[in-house]
Motif scaffolding. Structure first.
Motif, short mmCIF file in Angstrom:
data_model
loop_
_atom_site.label_atom_id
_atom_site.label_comp_id
_atom_site.label_asym_id
_atom_site.label_seq_id
_atom_site.Cartn_x
_atom_site.Cartn_y
_atom_site.Cartn_z
N SER A 1 133.34 -35.52 70.91
CA SER A 1 133.12 -34.76 69.84
C SER A 1 134.45 -34.16 69.46
O SER A 1 135.26 -33.95 70.62
CB SER A 1 132.05 -33.85 69.51
OG SER A 1 132.14 -32.96 70.40
N GLN B 1 137.95 -27.80 80.39
CA GLN B 1 138.32 -28.28 79.22
C GLN B 1 138.95 -27.13 78.49
O GLN B 1 138.79 -26.65 77.44
CB GLN B 1 137.10 -28.69 78.45
CG GLN B 1 136.23 -29.80 79.00
CD GLN B 1 134.92 -29.97 78.49
OE1 GLN B 1 134.42 -29.20 78.15
NE2 GLN B 1 134.47 -31.21 78.78
N GLY C 1 135.99 -26.12 70.76
CA GLY C 1 134.50 -26.59 71.08
C GLY C 1 134.02 -26.87 72.62
O GLY C 1 133.07 -27.37 72.60
N SER C 2 135.14 -26.56 73.49
CA SER C 2 134.90 -26.75 74.77
C SER C 2 134.48 -25.40 75.39
O SER C 2 134.59 -24.35 74.82
CB SER C 2 136.00 -27.30 75.28
OG SER C 2 137.13 -26.09 75.60
N SER C 3 133.93 -25.74 76.61
CA SER C 3 133.62 -24.41 77.32
C SER C 3 134.32 -24.33 78.73
O SER C 3 134.85 -25.31 79.10
CB SER C 3 132.12 -24.43 77.82
OG SER C 3 131.57 -25.58 78.38
N VAL D 1 136.56 -31.83 72.14
CA VAL D 1 136.13 -31.91 73.41
C VAL D 1 136.38 -33.13 74.20
O VAL D 1 136.28 -34.21 73.96
CB VAL D 1 134.53 -31.82 73.29
CG1 VAL D 1 133.79 -31.96 74.77
CG2 VAL D 1 133.87 -30.73 72.53
N LYS E 1 136.86 -35.10 77.88
CA LYS E 1 135.98 -35.39 79.14
C LYS E 1 136.91 -36.33 79.76
O LYS E 1 137.56 -37.04 79.30
CB LYS E 1 134.55 -35.88 78.99
CG LYS E 1 133.67 -34.91 78.29
CD LYS E 1 133.16 -34.04 79.03
CE LYS E 1 131.95 -33.21 78.24
NZ LYS E 1 131.13 -32.39 78.97
N ALA F 1 140.49 -26.61 74.61
CA ALA F 1 140.02 -27.51 73.72
C ALA F 1 139.06 -26.73 72.69
O ALA F 1 138.18 -26.07 73.13
CB ALA F 1 139.60 -28.71 74.39
N ASP G 1 129.00 -38.07 79.05
CA ASP G 1 128.64 -37.41 80.32
C ASP G 1 129.07 -38.44 81.62
O ASP G 1 129.01 -38.22 82.76
CB ASP G 1 127.38 -36.89 80.49
CG ASP G 1 126.27 -37.82 80.12
OD1 ASP G 1 126.58 -39.10 80.13
OD2 ASP G 1 125.12 -37.36 80.08
N GLN H 1 136.55 -38.17 74.44
CA GLN H 1 136.52 -37.21 73.23
C GLN H 1 135.19 -37.47 72.45
O GLN H 1 134.98 -38.29 71.43
CB GLN H 1 137.55 -37.18 72.15
CG GLN H 1 137.62 -35.88 71.51
CD GLN H 1 138.89 -35.61 70.79
OE1 GLN H 1 139.12 -34.63 70.18
NE2 GLN H 1 139.81 -36.68 70.84
#
Length: 151
Positions: A85, A40, A45-47, A88, A90, A43, A124, A83
């Motif tokens: 949130s 991610q 707020g992503s990690s 973020v 996925k 983006a 998820d 998305q």
């Protein structure tokens, strides 16, 4: 043909039919070869580490095109982007783990399969409603300057 022969033949055919139906819903579907956790990159707020997308790889979509709390299916690429949130992103395989149908849409916080009603969580890919028993596999993507690309 005697009646005994007719009954015996019919019984064998019925037994074969029932044996073929006995494992309905438990089929093993081959999963896509690329099953890495989604990247991610860049983006909000992503990690995760930023990964460079393949040179010249076309963008699937822009972050702004994916609704927050929802997603979009790219049936031709067998990928669904969500998305969960704001900012973020996925990505999951768009192939249902129940019997291999392509998921059709994203609504109400789930990725939905039209074939038998399976639903998967946008956050998820886990099963929200069966008959599927396994989550949608994650697909690696990168986000660079708002463009989402397969990694």
């Amino acid at each position: 043909m005697t009646s005994r022969r007719v009954i015996l033949t019919g019984g064998c055919a019925a037994a074969a039919l029932l044996a073929g139906c006995q494992a309905y819903g438990d089929e093993q579907v081959a999963e896509p070869a690329q099953q890495q956790p989604p990247a991610q990159a860049n983006a909000p707020g992503s990690s995760g580490p930023a990964a460079a997308p393949p040179a010249g790889a076309p963008a699937l979509a822009k972050v702004a095109d994916i609704p927050v709390g929802g997603g979009k299916v790219f049936a031709d690429r067998k990928v669904v982007l969500t998305q969960p949130s704001a900012g973020v992103i996925k990505a999951f395989s768009a192939v249902c783990t129940h019997q291999g149908c392509t998921v059709e849409g994203v609504s109400g916080g789930t990725i939905n399969c039209p074939c038998h009603g399976s639903a998967f969580k946008v956050a998820d890919g886990s099963v929200a409603a069966g008959p599927a028993k396994r989550a949608l596999p994650a697909v690696a993507v990168t986000v660079v300057d708002g463009a989402i690309k397969l990694a």
